[in-house]
Design a protein around this motif. Structure first.
Motif, PDB file in Angstrom:
ATOM      1  N   ARG A  32      57.399  29.828  76.986  1.00  0.00           N
ATOM      2  CA  ARG A  32      57.664  28.935  76.977  1.00  0.00           C
ATOM      3  C   ARG A  32      58.124  28.343  78.358  1.00  0.00           C
ATOM      4  O   ARG A  32      58.463  27.130  78.527  1.00  0.00           O
ATOM      5  N   LEU A  33      58.678  29.120  79.541  1.00  0.00           N
ATOM      6  CA  LEU A  33      58.321  28.450  80.751  1.00  0.00           C
ATOM      7  C   LEU A  33      57.185  27.669  81.300  1.00  0.00           C
ATOM      8  O   LEU A  33      57.302  27.040  81.933  1.00  0.00           O
ATOM      9  N   ARG A  34      56.042  28.943  80.851  1.00  0.00           N
ATOM     10  CA  ARG A  34      55.479  27.807  81.842  1.00  0.00           C
ATOM     11  C   ARG A  34      55.083  26.192  81.191  1.00  0.00           C
ATOM     12  O   ARG A  34      54.439  25.188  81.420  1.00  0.00           O
ATOM     13  N   VAL A  35      55.406  26.006  79.451  1.00  0.00           N
ATOM     14  CA  VAL A  35      55.141  24.972  79.111  1.00  0.00           C
ATOM     15  C   VAL A  35      55.586  23.728  79.633  1.00  0.00           C
ATOM     16  O   VAL A  35      55.786  22.823  79.869  1.00  0.00           O
ATOM     17  N   PHE A  36      57.455  24.553  79.876  1.00  0.00           N
ATOM     18  CA  PHE A  36      58.492  23.051  80.332  1.00  0.00           C
ATOM     19  C   PHE A  36      58.457  23.321  81.834  1.00  0.00           C
ATOM     20  O   PHE A  36      58.890  21.860  82.154  1.00  0.00           O
ATOM     21  N   THR A  37      56.866  24.050  82.866  1.00  0.00           N
ATOM     22  CA  THR A  37      57.478  23.623  83.935  1.00  0.00           C
ATOM     23  C   THR A  37      56.435  22.379  84.214  1.00  0.00           C
ATOM     24  O   THR A  37      54.908  23.001  83.588  1.00  0.00           O
ATOM     25  N   LYS A  38      56.345  22.064  85.518  1.00  0.00           N
ATOM     26  CA  LYS A  38      55.544  21.031  86.067  1.00  0.00           C
ATOM     27  C   LYS A  38      54.885  22.072  87.271  1.00  0.00           C
ATOM     28  O   LYS A  38      54.804  23.137  87.863  1.00  0.00           O
ATOM     29  N   ARG A  39      53.631  21.350  87.954  1.00  0.00           N
ATOM     30  CA  ARG A  39      52.892  22.321  88.981  1.00  0.00           C
ATOM     31  C   ARG A  39      53.549  23.004  90.059  1.00  0.00           C
ATOM     32  O   ARG A  39      53.544  23.199  90.948  1.00  0.00           O
ATOM     33  N   VAL A  40      54.722  21.938  90.680  1.00  0.00           N
ATOM     34  CA  VAL A  40      55.761  22.111  91.882  1.00  0.00           C
ATOM     35  C   VAL A  40      56.436  22.580  91.412  1.00  0.00           C
ATOM     36  O   VAL A  40      57.295  23.323  92.267  1.00  0.00           O
ATOM     37  N   ASP A  41      56.727  23.446  90.274  1.00  0.00           N
ATOM     38  CA  ASP A  41      58.025  23.671  89.770  1.00  0.00           C
ATOM     39  C   ASP A  41      57.359  25.671  89.921  1.00  0.00           C
ATOM     40  O   ASP A  41      56.334  25.687  90.062  1.00  0.00           O
ATOM     41  N   VAL A  42      58.005  26.057  90.635  1.00  0.00           N
ATOM     42  CA  VAL A  42      57.732  27.938  90.226  1.00  0.00           C
ATOM     43  C   VAL A  42      58.190  28.471  90.133  1.00  0.00           C
ATOM     44  O   VAL A  42      59.227  29.163  89.454  1.00  0.00           O
ATOM     45  N   PRO A  43      57.698  29.020  88.235  1.00  0.00           N
ATOM     46  CA  PRO A  43      58.435  30.302  87.585  1.00  0.00           C
ATOM     47  C   PRO A  43      57.961  31.640  87.431  1.00  0.00           C
ATOM     48  O   PRO A  43      57.019  32.187  88.053  1.00  0.00           O
ATOM     49  N   ALA A  44      59.247  32.712  87.469  1.00  0.00           N
ATOM     50  CA  ALA A  44      58.910  33.748  88.056  1.00  0.00           C
ATOM     51  C   ALA A  44      59.512  34.289  87.047  1.00  0.00           C
ATOM     52  O   ALA A  44      60.941  34.703  86.754  1.00  0.00           O
ATOM     53  N   ARG A  45      59.516  35.780  87.310  1.00  0.00           N
ATOM     54  CA  ARG A  45      60.123  37.279  86.162  1.00  0.00           C
ATOM     55  C   ARG A  45      60.176  38.260  87.603  1.00  0.00           C
ATOM     56  O   ARG A  45      59.417  39.006  87.991  1.00  0.00           O
ATOM     57  N   ILE A  46      61.770  38.139  87.597  1.00  0.00           N
ATOM     58  CA  ILE A  46      61.686  39.489  88.868  1.00  0.00           C
ATOM     59  C   ILE A  46      62.417  40.538  88.348  1.00  0.00           C
ATOM     60  O   ILE A  46      62.940  41.244  88.641  1.00  0.00           O
ATOM     61  N   GLY A  47      62.223  40.958  87.130  1.00  0.00           N
ATOM     62  CA  GLY A  47      62.270  42.584  86.706  1.00  0.00           C
ATOM     63  C   GLY A  47      63.171  42.522  85.376  1.00  0.00           C
ATOM     64  O   GLY A  47      64.420  41.356  84.792  1.00  0.00           O
ATOM     65  N   GLY A  48      62.487  43.305  84.281  1.00  0.00           N
ATOM     66  CA  GLY A  48      62.967  43.315  82.894  1.00  0.00           C
ATOM     67  C   GLY A  48      63.427  42.309  81.933  1.00  0.00           C
ATOM     68  O   GLY A  48      62.474  41.061  81.957  1.00  0.00           O
ATOM     69  N   ASP A  49      64.173  41.427  81.824  1.00  0.00           N
ATOM     70  CA  ASP A  49      64.540  39.914  80.532  1.00  0.00           C
ATOM     71  C   ASP A  49      64.404  38.927  81.631  1.00  0.00           C
ATOM     72  O   ASP A  49      65.277  37.945  81.046  1.00  0.00           O
ATOM     73  N   GLU A  50      64.498  39.083  83.079  1.00  0.00           N
ATOM     74  CA  GLU A  50      65.427  37.825  83.734  1.00  0.00           C
ATOM     75  C   GLU A  50      63.911  37.478  84.147  1.00  0.00           C
ATOM     76  O   GLU A  50      63.543  37.548  85.183  1.00  0.00           O
TER      77      GLU A  50
END
Length: 286
Positions: free
Chosen positions: A174-192
């Motif tokens: 979902r994060l990948r679908v909603f974000t743009k190229r200039v955004d930075v989606p990251a998983r920092i551990g567990g469910d965060e």
């Protein structure tokens, strides 16, 4: 040819100085650095191994571009060919391209979360200063969004961690679908999850955040559908911020939303979905 010689001398000196940040012969031999590069060298020496890999990719790319430009100049190619070095340089250029591919692959492996393939915490340490730089130069404005899957522990306990991992993967999609190229989606551990979101202001980002989290993450399971909601808090990013100061504010905002979200779920989803919490930063300079 004087202009070309001047260009070559300048670029060769600059690149040589950059490379010493990784090879360190100047330091080992106690040779003085040109004063104009001393600050750049000192900064590069202090980089962590992960950050050096990131910078190394840029240096390889720059070296390749310069060599490619040189070999594209007819006069220079002829001069090099006369000295019998043209084949050598072409082989070096080929090797640099191979190294670029290898470093890019290693960098991606190092900075990607293994489960979701989003960026990881190491990547945030690299990208956050870049975001601050964009803010300082007026290129982009960013906010930090902290997201946490509500009741994932219950899902893990009831359905097993394999199902919990699949929920996490769905959230990442979902994060990948909603974000743009200039955004930075990251998983920092567990469910965060963290999202460095290019946005003009917290208020203008609010409709986007509502759309991002108001629908549950759904996973078909046997004859049922497992649902999990994302708790969401956001804060603006100041030029004087650190990654830790932003994470702290965004985490506080997310936790407040999580409390409201759990209460809303406990009441059987009666009433409007609780809006994500926006926590405005207070500048030390105000």
């Amino acid at each position: 040819m004087d202009a070309i010689s001047e260009f070559l001398e300048k670029e060769a000196e600059r690149l040589r100085t950059c490379w010493t940040a990784f090879l360190s012969p100047f330091k080992d031999l106690k040779l003085p650095l040109p004063p104009i590069y001393a600050e750049e060298f000192s900064r590069a020496e202090k980089l962590s191994p992960e950050e050096k890999k990131h910078v190394l990719a840029s240096l390889l790319e720059e070296t390749r571009k310069i060599l490619s430009w040189l070999l594209a100049q007819k006069e220079i190619r002829e001069a090099i060919a006369v000295k019998g070095r043209l084949t050598d340089l072409e082989e070096i250029l080929t090797r640099i391209k191979e190294l670029e591919e290898q470093v890019y692959y290693l960098r991606e492996e190092l900075l990607r979360d293994e489960l979701t393939k989003l960026w990881n915490r190491r990547a945030l340490n690299i990208f956050f200063p870049e975001v601050l730089g964009k803010i300082a130069h007026g290129k982009e404005l960013y906010i930090m969004v902290f997201l946490d899957l509500c009741d994932l522990k219950r899902i893990n306990d009831f359905y097993g961690h394999n199902i919990g991992d699949r929920i996490i993967i769905q959230a990442a999609k979902r994060l990948r679908v909603f974000t743009k190229r200039v955004d930075v989606p990251a998983r920092i551990g567990g469910d965060e999850f963290i999202l460095l979101l290019a946005a003009h202001s917290l208020e203008r980002a609010e409709p986007f955040l509502k759309e991002l989290v108001s629908e549950p993450i759904r996973l078909p399971y046997k004859e049922a559908v497992i649902e999990a909601f994302l708790a969401c808090g956001a804060t603006d990013i100041l030029g004087e911020d650190t990654l830790e100061s932003c994470l702290h504010r965004a985490d506080l905002a997310m936790y407040r939303h999580k409390i409201q979200l759990k209460d809303w779920l406990k009441k059987g989803k009666k009433g409007a979905f609780p809006s994500p919490i926006l926590l405005r930063a207070l500048s030390k300079n105000l």
